[in-house]
Design a protein around this motif. Structure first.
Motif, mmCIF file in Angstrom:
data_model
loop_
_atom_site.group_PDB
_atom_site.id
_atom_site.type_symbol
_atom_site.label_atom_id
_atom_site.label_comp_id
_atom_site.label_asym_id
_atom_site.label_seq_id
_atom_site.Cartn_x
_atom_site.Cartn_y
_atom_site.Cartn_z
ATOM 1 N N ILE A 9 -16.255 -10.972 7.197
ATOM 2 C CA ILE A 9 -16.583 -9.571 6.897
ATOM 3 C C ILE A 9 -15.594 -8.637 7.577
ATOM 4 C CG2 ILE A 9 -18.296 -7.749 7.302
ATOM 5 C CD1 ILE A 9 -20.455 -9.888 6.766
ATOM 6 N N THR A 10 -15.239 -8.952 8.828
ATOM 7 C CA THR A 10 -14.270 -8.125 9.561
ATOM 8 C C THR A 10 -12.921 -8.130 8.856
ATOM 9 O OG1 THR A 10 -15.396 -8.618 11.643
ATOM 10 C CG2 THR A 10 -13.164 -7.743 11.797
ATOM 11 N N ILE A 11 -12.463 -9.303 8.434
ATOM 12 C CA ILE A 11 -11.186 -9.407 7.709
ATOM 13 C C ILE A 11 -11.254 -8.613 6.398
ATOM 14 C CG2 ILE A 11 -9.658 -10.998 6.454
ATOM 15 C CD1 ILE A 11 -10.344 -13.084 8.675
ATOM 16 N N ALA A 12 -12.386 -8.739 5.694
ATOM 17 C CA ALA A 12 -12.563 -8.016 4.425
ATOM 18 C C ALA A 12 -12.563 -6.507 4.653
ATOM 19 C CB ALA A 12 -13.853 -8.450 3.746
ATOM 20 N N GLN A 13 -13.222 -6.046 5.725
ATOM 21 C CA GLN A 13 -13.264 -4.609 6.014
ATOM 22 C C GLN A 13 -11.890 -4.077 6.411
ATOM 23 O OE1 GLN A 13 -16.575 -4.706 8.848
ATOM 24 N NE2 GLN A 13 -17.747 -3.430 7.437
ATOM 25 N N ILE A 14 -11.173 -4.819 7.239
ATOM 26 C CA ILE A 14 -9.830 -4.397 7.640
ATOM 27 C C ILE A 14 -8.898 -4.388 6.422
ATOM 28 C CG2 ILE A 14 -7.795 -5.058 9.002
ATOM 29 C CD1 ILE A 14 -9.798 -5.968 11.202
ATOM 30 N N THR A 15 -9.054 -5.379 5.539
ATOM 31 C CA THR A 15 -8.273 -5.419 4.291
ATOM 32 C C THR A 15 -8.594 -4.196 3.438
ATOM 33 O OG1 THR A 15 -8.294 -7.832 4.343
ATOM 34 C CG2 THR A 15 -7.737 -6.798 2.242
ATOM 35 N N THR A 16 -9.871 -3.819 3.387
ATOM 36 C CA THR A 16 -10.291 -2.639 2.628
ATOM 37 C C THR A 16 -9.592 -1.388 3.139
ATOM 38 O OG1 THR A 16 -12.464 -3.621 2.228
ATOM 39 C CG2 THR A 16 -12.295 -1.260 1.909
ATOM 40 N N VAL A 17 -9.578 -1.223 4.460
ATOM 41 C CA VAL A 17 -8.935 -0.046 5.064
ATOM 42 C C VAL A 17 -7.428 -0.076 4.803
ATOM 43 C CG1 VAL A 17 -8.540 1.213 7.223
ATOM 44 C CG2 VAL A 17 -10.746 0.120 6.820
ATOM 45 N N TYR A 18 -6.811 -1.247 4.934
ATOM 46 C CA TYR A 18 -5.373 -1.389 4.684
ATOM 47 C C TYR A 18 -5.044 -1.041 3.226
ATOM 48 C CZ TYR A 18 -0.828 -3.538 3.964
ATOM 49 O OH TYR A 18 0.485 -3.750 3.607
ATOM 50 N N LEU A 19 -5.837 -1.559 2.290
ATOM 51 C CA LEU A 19 -5.594 -1.275 0.872
ATOM 52 C C LEU A 19 -5.780 0.204 0.572
ATOM 53 C CD1 LEU A 19 -7.362 -4.350 -0.765
ATOM 54 C CD2 LEU A 19 -4.900 -3.900 -0.702
ATOM 55 N N ALA A 20 -6.757 0.834 1.229
ATOM 56 C CA ALA A 20 -6.968 2.282 1.049
ATOM 57 C C ALA A 20 -5.731 3.043 1.497
ATOM 58 C CB ALA A 20 -8.195 2.739 1.826
ATOM 59 N N ALA A 21 -5.162 2.628 2.626
ATOM 60 C CA ALA A 21 -3.940 3.273 3.129
ATOM 61 C C ALA A 21 -2.795 3.145 2.135
ATOM 62 C CB ALA A 21 -3.547 2.661 4.473
ATOM 63 N N ARG A 22 -2.723 2.011 1.457
ATOM 64 C CA ARG A 22 -1.650 1.775 0.487
ATOM 65 C C ARG A 22 -1.936 2.442 -0.863
ATOM 66 N NH1 ARG A 22 2.483 1.124 2.910
ATOM 67 N NH2 ARG A 22 3.423 0.399 0.997
ATOM 68 N N GLY A 23 -3.141 3.009 -1.019
ATOM 69 C CA GLY A 23 -3.498 3.638 -2.292
ATOM 70 C C GLY A 23 -3.842 2.630 -3.373
ATOM 71 N N ASN A 24 -4.296 1.445 -2.968
ATOM 72 C CA ASN A 24 -4.577 0.361 -3.906
ATOM 73 C C ASN A 24 -6.026 0.414 -4.384
ATOM 74 O OD1 ASN A 24 -5.120 -2.318 -4.998
ATOM 75 N ND2 ASN A 24 -3.179 -2.917 -4.068
ATOM 76 N N ARG A 25 -6.202 0.303 -5.688
ATOM 77 C CA ARG A 25 -7.534 0.374 -6.292
ATOM 78 C C ARG A 25 -8.444 -0.780 -5.844
ATOM 79 N NH1 ARG A 25 -8.435 0.120 -12.792
ATOM 80 N NH2 ARG A 25 -10.269 1.428 -12.941
ATOM 81 N N TRP A 26 -7.860 -1.904 -5.435
ATOM 82 C CA TRP A 26 -8.652 -3.047 -4.972
ATOM 83 C C TRP A 26 -9.474 -2.713 -3.719
ATOM 84 C CZ3 TRP A 26 -9.923 -7.725 -6.902
ATOM 85 C CH2 TRP A 26 -9.293 -8.098 -8.098
ATOM 86 N N THR A 27 -9.123 -1.614 -3.058
ATOM 87 C CA THR A 27 -9.908 -1.096 -1.931
ATOM 88 C C THR A 27 -11.392 -1.145 -2.250
ATOM 89 O OG1 THR A 27 -8.176 0.443 -1.285
ATOM 90 C CG2 THR A 27 -10.404 1.032 -0.628
ATOM 91 N N TRP A 28 -11.730 -0.645 -3.430
ATOM 92 C CA TRP A 28 -13.141 -0.439 -3.781
ATOM 93 C C TRP A 28 -13.829 -1.732 -4.175
ATOM 94 C CZ3 TRP A 28 -14.117 3.635 -1.410
ATOM 95 C CH2 TRP A 28 -13.154 4.629 -1.306
ATOM 96 N N ILE A 29 -13.090 -2.704 -4.686
ATOM 97 C CA ILE A 29 -13.671 -4.009 -4.991
ATOM 98 C C ILE A 29 -14.060 -4.704 -3.681
ATOM 99 C CG2 ILE A 29 -13.285 -6.240 -6.113
ATOM 100 C CD1 ILE A 29 -13.301 -3.758 -8.036
ATOM 101 N N PHE A 30 -13.144 -4.677 -2.700
ATOM 102 C CA PHE A 30 -13.444 -5.246 -1.382
ATOM 103 C C PHE A 30 -14.608 -4.506 -0.734
ATOM 104 C CE2 PHE A 30 -9.416 -7.418 -1.725
ATOM 105 C CZ PHE A 30 -9.541 -8.517 -0.900
#
Length: 192
Positions: A9-30
């Motif tokens: 869950i921690t890895i998934a949440q950090i990935t979510t924040v990283y993807l948000a920073a990059r402007g990636n739509r996958w942010t919201w799937i994670f």
């Protein structure tokens, strides 16, 4: 099993924040996936304030899937930096509205901090869907609250997770500000 789930869950949440920073739509799937897992965990553990936030986060994330574009550069092109006054007022209003519920129904040990964190996360999620830089400021304040709580509580696991989020949120803030400045420069007339 609990430790493995926490790490995932921690890895998934950090990935979510990283993807948000990059402007990636996958942010919201994670975000939806982690929200579903966390909402189940919080509900079964009777952490109803955290459960309520996860339900809200899932709904906001569904909105993010439709609002954010498929291309990261399109999302970074539409980054905005709104007036910080209304997000602060929204945080104060949500914290005040949830304080009564937290103190009279949930009987939290730290109702003021719980409500402030809940309000900051709720406003930050909404702002992130809108691609507003103020979202990162809310996340940074939230992480800054979590770190001393981890130290006071002697929870080194939570301290480590909060430090990871603080680093990732700082990265997101820097990336969003750079993208916002680039957009501002490109919108200026050639001889300006």
């Amino acid at each position: 099993m609990d430790a493995i789930l926490t790490i995932l869950i921690t890895i998934a949440q950090i990935t979510t924040v990283y993807l948000a920073a990059r402007g990636n739509r996958w942010t919201w799937i994670f975000s939806i996936a982690t929200g579903l897992i966390l909402s189940y965990n919080f509900f079964t553990d009777r952490h109803f304030m955290s459960f309520a936030f996860q339900v809200y986060s899932i709904l906001a994330s569904i909105g993010g899937v439709f609002i954010w574009k498929k291309k990261s550069e399109d999302n970074r092109r539409t980054i905005c930096w709104g007036n910080p006054l209304w997000p602060l007022l929204a945080v104060a209003a949500i914290a005040a509205a949830t304080y009564f519920f937290d103190t009279h129904v949930l009987h939290s040990n730290l109702p003021t901090l719980d409500c402030a964190i809940f309000a900051l996360q709720a406003v930050a999620t909404y702002l992130m869907v809108r691609k507003d830089i103020n979202a990162w400021i809310c996340y940074l304040i939230c992480d800054a609250i979590y770190i001393p709580l981890g130290i006071m509580g002697g929870s080194y696991k939570w301290l480590f997770i909060s430090a990871c989020f603080l680093i990732t949120a700082t990265y997101g803030f820097v990336i969003f500000v750079k993208a916002w400045r680039n957009t501002k420069k490109s919108s200026l007339p050639p001889n300006a």
